[in-house]
Write an enzyme that holds these catalytic residues in place. Structure first.
Site: not given
Ligand code: NAD
Length: 355
Positions: A80, A178, A180-182, A184
């Site tokens: 990391k 949440g 976000g990307n994952v 939704y």
């Molecule tokens: P993202 O930033 O696209 O989405 C996060 C979402 O959470 C946002 O829409 C944000 O508005 C929302 N959010 C923030 N505070 C909140 C709350 N109090 N209540 C509800 N929603 C809230 O992130 P992502 O890429 O979708 O990742 C989501 C999680 O999955 C993170 O913890 C990330 O570390 C983990 N993760 C992601 C990946 C990946 O491939 N993107 C891989 C492994 C783990």
């Protein structure tokens, strides 16, 4: 600042500190373990309160990557990196070029990818000065989020099968924290499978989209823990499983993408004692690392996604063993990850002796 006696230090192979006066880059790269292959892990850009905090973060996160890759069955080690700075105000192309030069000094022992505070375009800039960057190139694996969502979907299915004795998701109520990307992406997959969605996100546009397109029921952010749901799917923040929230959950299954969901290790046992099945975060959210591990000249997305779907079986074997051994699922995941590392380490030692 202590390094070797820091609480988070766990026999890391390399911890490197980089400073570039011209661009202001201050970065730390930690290579935890390369038994399984080159250490891969994201680059986090964060305005840490102290350098000690940045070091603790990179040590902890790099160790987590070793476990994640090992459990996922991919041939990558754990690493990391952190860039100390404000990701909103301190980013410049020169800074990421300097970061790329730092990564390059490790000669491929460490491979960087996107993480909190960094974006694919940032890493594309770093790629100008090193080839040891993953998860960026379009046509290659690209944004890992769809693969992560696909893996969470299959892990969630396994949890529902095991705990609720259901072979499908029709009518199963899932509270998703949440969008976000994952989150939704997961909602879309769940909707297609017939699940009912309850959602919360401070980002109003995302909530409106889920209500309109996926028939989701929106609830206030803090109310997501109290929903009458079968499954709680945390896809936003870490440490959301804590002394306050666990008692409020009505769901019998927790299956979501967020990293570091347990506020403290002891909460794994609290969940077990309450009869809540917890899909360990790094087991269920390994889709991204799995698809990245397929990168290369012969990248085949379908083949990679098939392996991601295998998260279903990985989760199921964790649940079964946890039940057999009467140990929390998070502990079983650690055990399986360490067992694979030990096995590969021994095989390598035997090969070295034989040659
Ligand atoms: P993202 O930033 O696209 O989405 C996060 C979402 O959470 C946002 O829409 C944000 O508005 C929302 N959010 C923030 N505070 C909140 C709350 N109090 N209540 C509800 N929603 C809230 O992130 P992502 O890429 O979708 O990742 C989501 C999680 O999955 C993170 O913890 C990330 O570390 C983990 N993760 C992601 C990946 C990946 O491939 N993107 C891989 C492994 C783990």
């Amino acid at each position: 600042m202590t390094v070797f006696s820091a609480k988070e230090f766990d026999n890391h192979e390399d911890v490197l500190f980089f400073h570039d006066q011209k661009t202001g880059l201050k970065a730390i790269i930690a290579v935890h373990n390369t038994t399984l292959g080159p250490a891969l892990g994201g680059t986090r850009m964060w305005n840490y309160d102290s350098e000690e905090e940045a070091l603790a973060d990179v040590l902890r996160l790099s160790r987590g990557m070793t476990y994640k890759s090992s459990l996922a069955g991919v041939n990558l080690g754990g690493g990391k990196s952190v860039i100390i700075g404000n990701s909103r105000t301190d980013k410049t192309p020169e800074l990421f070029e300097a970061f790329g030069r730092a990564v390059d000094q490790l000669g491929g022992t460490y491979i960087a990818a996107e993480d909190v505070g960094t974006t694919v375009p940032d890493l594309e800039v770093a790629r100008r000065t090193t080839r040891h960057i993953a998860g960026i190139t379009e046509g290659n694996s690209g944004d890992p989020s769809p693969a992560t969502a696909w893996g969470v979907f299959h892990g969630l299915r396994a949890a529902v099968e095991f705990e609720l004795n259901r072979s499908d998701l029709v009518g199963v109520k899932v509270a998703v924290q949440g969008l976000g990307n994952v989150g939704y992406g997961l909602c879309e997959l769940l909707k297609d499978a017939g699940a009912e969605l309850i959602v919360a996100d401070p980002h109003e546009a995302a909530v409106e989209k889920a209500v309109k397109n996926l028939d989701a029921t929106a609830v206030p952010i803090d109310a997501i823990y109290d929903q009458d749901a079968d499954v709680f799917a945390p896809c936003a923040l870490g440490a959301i499983l804590n002394d306050d929230t666990i008692g409020r959950l009505k769901a019998r299954v927790i299956a979501g993408s967020a990293n570091n969901q347990l506020a403290e290790d002891r909460h794994a046992k609290t969940l077990m004692d309450k009869g809540i099945l917890y899909a360990p975060d790094y087991a269920i959210n390994a889709g991204g690392i799995i698809i990245i591990s397929h990168e290369g000249p012969h990248f085949d997305r379908d083949k990679a996604m098939l392996q991601v779907a295998g998260i279903h079986d990985t989760c199921l074997s964790i649940f079964e063993r946890a039940k057999r051994e009467q140990i929390a699922t998070a502990e079983i995941a650690d055990k399986i990850a360490l067992e694979r590392l030990e096995r590969v380490r021994n095989e390598k030692a035997e090969l070295a002796l034989a040659s």
